[in-house]
Motif scaffolding. Structure first.
Motif, PDB file in Angstrom:
ATOM      1  N   ALA A 153       2.136  65.027 -10.310  1.00 23.68           N
ATOM      2  CA  ALA A 153       3.195  64.074  -9.959  1.00 23.68           C
ATOM      3  C   ALA A 153       3.040  62.782 -10.760  1.00 23.68           C
ATOM      4  N   VAL A 154       1.813  62.298 -10.886  1.00 21.79           N
ATOM      5  CA  VAL A 154       1.569  61.088 -11.695  1.00 21.79           C
ATOM      6  C   VAL A 154       2.003  61.339 -13.135  1.00 21.79           C
ATOM      7  N   SER A 155       1.610  62.470 -13.675  1.00 17.78           N
ATOM      8  CA  SER A 155       1.977  62.818 -15.051  1.00 17.78           C
ATOM      9  C   SER A 155       3.491  62.876 -15.224  1.00 17.78           C
ATOM     10  N   ALA A 156       4.196  63.454 -14.261  1.00 23.03           N
ATOM     11  CA  ALA A 156       5.657  63.554 -14.347  1.00 23.03           C
ATOM     12  C   ALA A 156       6.300  62.169 -14.335  1.00 23.03           C
ATOM     13  N   LEU A 157       5.796  61.274 -13.478  1.00 25.29           N
ATOM     14  CA  LEU A 157       6.356  59.921 -13.412  1.00 25.29           C
ATOM     15  C   LEU A 157       6.083  59.141 -14.698  1.00 25.29           C
ATOM     16  N   VAL A 158       4.925  59.358 -15.288  1.00 19.60           N
ATOM     17  CA  VAL A 158       4.607  58.717 -16.574  1.00 19.60           C
ATOM     18  C   VAL A 158       5.563  59.233 -17.651  1.00 19.60           C
ATOM     19  N   ASN A 159       5.841  60.542 -17.636  1.00 17.15           N
ATOM     20  CA  ASN A 159       6.779  61.124 -18.608  1.00 17.15           C
ATOM     21  C   ASN A 159       8.200  60.613 -18.414  1.00 17.15           C
ATOM     22  N   LEU A 160       8.504  60.136 -17.194  1.00 21.92           N
ATOM     23  CA  LEU A 160       9.822  59.549 -16.934  1.00 21.92           C
ATOM     24  C   LEU A 160       9.898  58.085 -17.391  1.00 21.92           C
ATOM     25  N   GLY A 161       8.775  57.546 -17.868  1.00 20.80           N
ATOM     26  CA  GLY A 161       8.792  56.193 -18.418  1.00 20.80           C
ATOM     27  C   GLY A 161       8.084  55.140 -17.592  1.00 20.80           C
ATOM     28  N   TYR A 162       7.508  55.516 -16.462  1.00 25.65           N
ATOM     29  CA  TYR A 162       6.782  54.544 -15.648  1.00 25.65           C
ATOM     30  C   TYR A 162       5.373  54.373 -16.205  1.00 25.65           C
TER      31      TYR A 162
END
Length: 196
Positions: A153-162
C-alpha cells in the motif's frame, strides 16, 4: 550536569537563546523550531543536554522529550554532530523525522541543511529501528516489520505521487483502524487519510 532550565527568556538569537534563571543567564543552543516559540520576557522551560569538552561547556535546549531524544539519536550516527543534529531538528519536527526515518525516505531527510544523499541514507539505515518501534507506536512498527499488504500500500501511494513519509504515515494510521485489511482497502484508507 544541567538537565532542565526554568526561567525567563532574556534574548533570542539565530541559533541560541539566553535564559535568565535566578539572575544567571544561561546561553542555550536550540533548534529553530524551539527558538521560534521563545519570546524575550516570557517564561521558558527547556530540557537540557550538557556537553562538556576540554575547552567549553555547551548547553542544548529542547522544548520536549521527543526533540531531546532525537538529538541524541542523530548524534549516534557517524558524521552527525550537535550542530548538524540541531539543523535536522530545525527542519523537521520529531514526528516528521520519525516518519521519514521509519519510511526510509532519504529524499526527505536530504532536505535538511547540511545533509546530503549519503548522510541521509546513513541516518535512515542506522536509526530505522528507533523510529519504527519507539516514536511512531505499534501501528507504525507493524508497517515497518511486515512488508506485505502495508508495504504494498505504501509503495502504491508513492507511485501515485505522494512522498514516502506521507504515504507511510497514512498507511500506519489506516492499519491501526483496519488491522487485517487488504492492499486495496489500505490504499483507499490511506488516500482518505491523505485527503484530510
Amino acid at each position: 550536569m544541567i538537565g532542565k532550565l526554568s526561567g525567563v527568556v532574556d534574548s533570542v538569537g539565530e541559533t541560541e537563546a539566553i535564559v535568565d534563571v535566578g539572575g544567571v543567564g544561561y546561553v542555550v543552543a536550540c533548534s529553530a523550531r524551539t527558538l521560534r516559540d521563545m519570546r524575550p520576557g516570557e517564561p521558558a522551560r527547556l530540557l537540557i543536554e550538557t556537553q562538556m569538552r576540554e575547552d567549553a561547556i555547551r548547553l542544548y535546549g529542547f522544548r520536549d522529550a521527543g526533540e531531546k531524544a532525537w538529538f541524541g539519536h542523530l548524534q549516534s550516527v557517524q558524521g552527525v554532530g550537535a550542530k548538524l543534529a540541531l539543523g535536522v531538528l530545525s527542519a523537521f519536527a520529531p514526528d516528521e523525522l520519525a516518519r521519514a526515518v521509519a519510511a526510509q525516505d532519504k529524499a526527505m531527510l536530504a532536505r535538511a541543511p547540511g545533509v546530503g544523499q549519503k548522510l541521509a541514507q546513513r541516518i535512515a539505515a542506522e536509526l530505522k529501528d528507533k523510529a519504527g518501534q519507539v516514536a511512531l507506536g505499534p501501528a507504525a512498527a507493524d508497517v515497518v516489520a511486515v512488508p506485505g499488504a502495508a508495504g504494498d500500500a505504501v509503495s502504491a501511494l508513492v507511485n501515485l505521487g505522494y512522498r514516502r513519509a506521507e504515504a507511510f504515515a497514512a498507511v500506519a494510521k489506516a492499519t491501526q483502524s483496519n488491522g487485517n485489511a487488504s492492499v486495496a482497502e489500505l490504499i483507499r484508507a490511506g488516500l482518505r487519510e491523505l485527503g484530510r
